[in-house]
Design a protein around this motif. Structure first.
Motif, PDB file in Angstrom:
ATOM      1  N   THR A  78       0.825  -1.207   0.000  1.00 34.64           N
ATOM      2  CA  THR A  78       0.000   0.000   0.000  1.00 34.64           C
ATOM      3  C   THR A  78       0.858   1.256   0.000  1.00 34.64           C
ATOM      4  N   ASN A  79       1.899   1.274   0.821  1.00 32.80           N
ATOM      5  CA  ASN A  79       2.766   2.452   0.860  1.00 32.80           C
ATOM      6  C   ASN A  79       3.515   2.649  -0.450  1.00 32.80           C
ATOM      7  N   LEU A  80       3.953   1.563  -1.075  1.00 34.77           N
ATOM      8  CA  LEU A  80       4.636   1.704  -2.365  1.00 34.77           C
ATOM      9  C   LEU A  80       3.693   2.228  -3.442  1.00 34.77           C
ATOM     10  N   LEU A  81       2.441   1.796  -3.419  1.00 31.39           N
ATOM     11  CA  LEU A  81       1.485   2.275  -4.424  1.00 31.39           C
ATOM     12  C   LEU A  81       1.105   3.734  -4.171  1.00 31.39           C
ATOM     13  N   VAL A  82       0.975   4.133  -2.909  1.00 31.87           N
ATOM     14  CA  VAL A  82       0.739   5.548  -2.605  1.00 31.87           C
ATOM     15  C   VAL A  82       1.931   6.376  -3.074  1.00 31.87           C
ATOM     16  N   TRP A  83       3.139   5.839  -2.869  1.00 29.46           N
ATOM     17  CA  TRP A  83       4.340   6.522  -3.358  1.00 29.46           C
ATOM     18  C   TRP A  83       4.320   6.637  -4.879  1.00 29.46           C
ATOM     19  N   LEU A  84       3.957   5.562  -5.573  1.00 28.61           N
ATOM     20  CA  LEU A  84       3.920   5.584  -7.036  1.00 28.61           C
ATOM     21  C   LEU A  84       2.898   6.586  -7.548  1.00 28.61           C
ATOM     22  N   ALA A  85       1.724   6.633  -6.912  1.00 24.16           N
ATOM     23  CA  ALA A  85       0.699   7.590  -7.330  1.00 24.16           C
ATOM     24  C   ALA A  85       1.165   9.027  -7.119  1.00 24.16           C
ATOM     25  N   ALA A  86       1.819   9.294  -5.973  1.00 29.98           N
ATOM     26  CA  ALA A  86       2.310  10.643  -5.705  1.00 29.98           C
ATOM     27  C   ALA A  86       3.419  11.035  -6.675  1.00 29.98           C
ATOM     28  N   VAL A  87       4.315  10.094  -6.967  1.00 26.68           N
ATOM     29  CA  VAL A  87       5.400  10.368  -7.905  1.00 26.68           C
ATOM     30  C   VAL A  87       4.856  10.649  -9.297  1.00 26.68           C
ATOM     31  N   THR A  88       3.869   9.862  -9.731  1.00 28.76           N
ATOM     32  CA  THR A  88       3.282  10.073 -11.057  1.00 28.76           C
ATOM     33  C   THR A  88       2.599  11.429 -11.154  1.00 28.76           C
ATOM     34  N   GLU A  89       1.837  11.764 -10.121  1.00 31.47           N
ATOM     35  CA  GLU A  89       1.133  13.054 -10.128  1.00 31.47           C
ATOM     36  C   GLU A  89       2.120  14.215 -10.090  1.00 31.47           C
ATOM     37  N   GLU A  90       3.170  14.095  -9.266  1.00 27.27           N
ATOM     38  CA  GLU A  90       4.171  15.149  -9.196  1.00 27.27           C
ATOM     39  C   GLU A  90       4.933  15.268 -10.506  1.00 27.27           C
ATOM     40  N   SER A  91       5.234  14.155 -11.164  1.00 25.68           N
ATOM     41  CA  SER A  91       5.953  14.196 -12.441  1.00 25.68           C
ATOM     42  C   SER A  91       5.114  14.858 -13.523  1.00 25.68           C
ATOM     43  N   ILE A  92       3.822  14.541 -13.540  1.00 22.15           N
ATOM     44  CA  ILE A  92       2.935  15.172 -14.523  1.00 22.15           C
ATOM     45  C   ILE A  92       2.844  16.675 -14.271  1.00 22.15           C
ATOM     46  N   HIS A  93       2.786  17.037 -12.996  1.00 24.76           N
ATOM     47  CA  HIS A  93       2.727  18.459 -12.655  1.00 24.76           C
ATOM     48  C   HIS A  93       3.992  19.188 -13.102  1.00 24.76           C
ATOM     49  N   GLN A  94       5.157  18.558 -12.950  1.00 22.22           N
ATOM     50  CA  GLN A  94       6.406  19.203 -13.323  1.00 22.22           C
ATOM     51  C   GLN A  94       6.607  19.232 -14.835  1.00 22.22           C
ATOM     52  N   THR A  95       6.362  18.109 -15.508  1.00 22.94           N
ATOM     53  CA  THR A  95       6.578  18.077 -16.965  1.00 22.94           C
ATOM     54  C   THR A  95       5.517  18.864 -17.712  1.00 22.94           C
ATOM     55  N   GLY A  96       4.375  19.096 -17.080  1.00 20.64           N
ATOM     56  CA  GLY A  96       3.330  19.888 -17.714  1.00 20.64           C
ATOM     57  C   GLY A  96       3.393  21.361 -17.381  1.00 20.64           C
ATOM     58  N   ALA A  97       4.455  21.791 -16.673  1.00 14.51           N
ATOM     59  CA  ALA A  97       4.589  23.197 -16.301  1.00 14.51           C
ATOM     60  C   ALA A  97       4.795  24.046 -17.548  1.00 14.51           C
ATOM     61  N   PRO A  98       4.179  25.241 -17.606  1.00  8.81           N
ATOM     62  CA  PRO A  98       4.266  26.048 -18.824  1.00  8.81           C
ATOM     63  C   PRO A  98       5.662  26.569 -19.121  1.00  8.81           C
TER      64      PRO A  98
END
Length: 565
Positions: free
Chosen positions: A220-240
């Protein structure tokens, strides 16, 4: 036949007993008595052999049950991780039926099941094991549990901001996005309390249930980590401000919120920006909790003696030059990081190149000084005659592979950058040359630091000199002088502590910059042009989270080396 033989022997014994004195007959046992004694000895031997066979069978049965529990819990972990990884990654891409709501529902189920198991452990399993429980002195050290509490509180604050942001979209989006941070907040509270109280437990009763529960917690902790990493990566790579010429956007626009859905209150943007800045703490919390759960899983059924290394105290006054130099680097790094974040967001190309130039130079200086200090610390180890630690311990055995495994993320990014700089541009541009120098120095620094930490962790602590006080006043005075001298660290101890203190602060600033948004891997487009956006994004988004965790884990390991030195 046996009865007839016994009667014949008895008759012969009577006849023989009449021909000798009574004392002699009493002094020597008869053949019948000897046979009886031999028969009793044989019976005892057979009984002992039977008991040994029973014990062997019971031990084999217990090993079988233990191996079955480990296998069952491992299979459970693998299935949950693979299914969760598929759902989390699928919800990030375009043109798929899996949505962010589906991902959050799945994670909510896992969080609820894990929290319920923790309640079951505290209410049922722990009372049954209380009298049989042994404690692993190395598991769950104070710094780890303190870090869990700190990161847990900041993660709770992140969930508050996230729920407040999602409330503004309730009129046009799913209520699951409000429920998810609430459920995660409850889980964080339950898990932080559970690990603070039970991180050292070595469970003996209900071992298989406990193994499965701990593997569920780990997954569960690894999957929460994966979800947070994915969301943070999308936020960073999608920055204008990245200003990338990407033919088709790689990620779905609605990974976290619905498209064409406006917020009902004016604070949504502030809440969203706030919880994105708190994501690094939630990412580190999930990884720390995963490590603690894995160590508990390894300790199930283990009879630990409860004795660890000799007690050592943290004395900050024993190092001076290292902390001063470290604080100077942290201050310089924070100032240049702020300038980088401000200038890189501008549309002026000159300002962006200037920001990248300052960022590369700052990191090169930090990593170069780290390499020099770490090499000096390794040289001190060559002069050190301390013995190695010979004990086997799950938490101690996990330190080395965890450190080396986490460093692989930053090594992957650095080697990909080296290949792109040499084969792609030839490092003719000043920024390309600085990027190449930084990548090479990072590889060297990681190698030296890994050696320094691993050598420090496997060495016995420095032992204070002791003198036998039985010898009069003169011996007592001599003993007190030796004890006072022993409490003052020698030059080798002092050197190791100075290096540890400096490296702790240097790793903190190297954690802060990428954790809070510094992405020179995308702002400097040499690698994107060489590998193309899709491949380079995959490399960075896989390697960078491990690199960030490596810096934080290095701080914890260096702190332990400082304490035991």
């Amino acid at each position: 036949m046996r009865t007839v033989a016994q009667r014949m022997l008895r008759t012969c014994n009577k006849l023989f007993a009449r021909k000798i004195p009574n004392g002699s007959a009493e002094a020597h046992p008869s053949n019948i008595e000897t046979a009886a004694r031999m028969e009793n000895i044989q019976h005892l031997h057979d009984a002992e052999a039977t008991r040994g066979s029973v014990r062997h069978a019971e031990a084999a049965s217990q090993r079988g049950r233990r191996d079955a529990g480990w296998l069952l819990s491992t299979i459970l972990c693998i299935n949950v991780l693979i299914l969760g990884s598929a759902l989390v990654s699928s919800s990030a891409f375009n043109r798929v039926a899996i949505t962010a709501v589906d991902r959050q529902v799945f994670l909510m189920v896992l969080l609820a099941l894990t929290a319920l198991w923790m309640l079951f452990y505290a209410g049922v399993t722990y009372p049954k094991n209380k009298d049989l429980m042994t404690q692993d002195s190395h598991a769950g050290p104070v710094w780890l549990r303190g870090g869990l509490v700190l990161f847990g509180l900041l993660s709770l604050l992140m969930d508050v901001f996230k729920a407040a942001n999602s409330i503004g979209y309730l009129h046009c989006d799913s209520a699951v996005k409000v429920a998810f941070p609430v459920v995660q907040a409850v889980f964080l509270f339950a898990q932080t309390y559970f690990l603070w109280v039970h991180a050292k437990d070595c469970v003996q009763v209900q071992a298989n249930v406990t193994r499965c529960g701990l593997m569920l917690t780990f997954s569960t902790n690894l999957l929460v980590w994966l979800a947070a990493v994915t969301e943070e990566s999308i936020h960073q790579t999608g920055a204008p401000h990245l200003n990338l010429s990407v033919p088709s956007k790689m990620y779905r626009d609605s990974y976290d919120q619905a498209v064409e859905c406006s917020c009902s209150h004016s604070s949504c943007d502030a809440f969203k920006e706030a919880f994105f800045y708190l994501y690094p703490f939630n990412i580190e919390y999930s990884l720390f909790a995963s490590v603690a759960a894995y160590v508990m899983w390894k300790n199930v059924g283990r009879l630990a003696d409860g004795r660890g290394r000799p007690a050592a105290r943290f004395r900050p006054g024993e190092a001076l030059a290292g902390p001063v130099l470290g604080f100077l680097l942290v201050a310089a790094g924070l100032m240049t990081f702020i300038v980088y974040e401000v200038d890189i967001a501008l549309e002026d190309e000159t300002a962006r190149r200037h920001a990248l130039l300052i960022h590369f130079v700052t990191n090169i200086v930090i990593v170069s000084v780290m390499c020099i200090s770490t090499a000096a610390g390794c040289a001190v180890y060559r002069l050190d005659r301390r013995e190695d630690v010979s004990e086997k311990n799950p938490s101690r055995n996990l330190d080395v592979p965890l450190l080396l495994g986490a460093s692989m993320g930053q090594l992957i990014i650095s080697y990909f950058s080296i290949v792109a700089a040499v084969a792609g541009t030839g490092a003719r541009d000043p920024l390309d040359a600085l990027n190449l120098s930084w990548a090479v120095l990072v590889v060297l620094q990681l190698s030296l630091q890994n050696y320094f930490i691993i050598e420090g962790l496997r060495r016995q602590p420095f032992r204070a000199a002791r003198e036998d006080p039985s010898g009069g006043v003169a011996d007592e005075r001599k003993s007190s002088r030796l004890l006072a001298a022993a409490t003052r660290p020698g030059w080798k101890r002092r050197a190791v502590k100075e290096v540890c203190a400096f490296l702790m602060l240097a790793n903190i600033i190297l954690w802060i910059m990428p954790a809070f948004g510094a992405r020179p891997q995308f702002d400097h487009t040499a690698e994107i042009k060489f590998y193309k956006f899709g491949m380079w994004t995959a490399v960075v988004n896989i390697g960078l989270p491990f690199g960030i965790f490596y810096r934080m884990h290095s701080v914890a390991s260096l702190f332990e080396v400082y304490v035991i030195a």
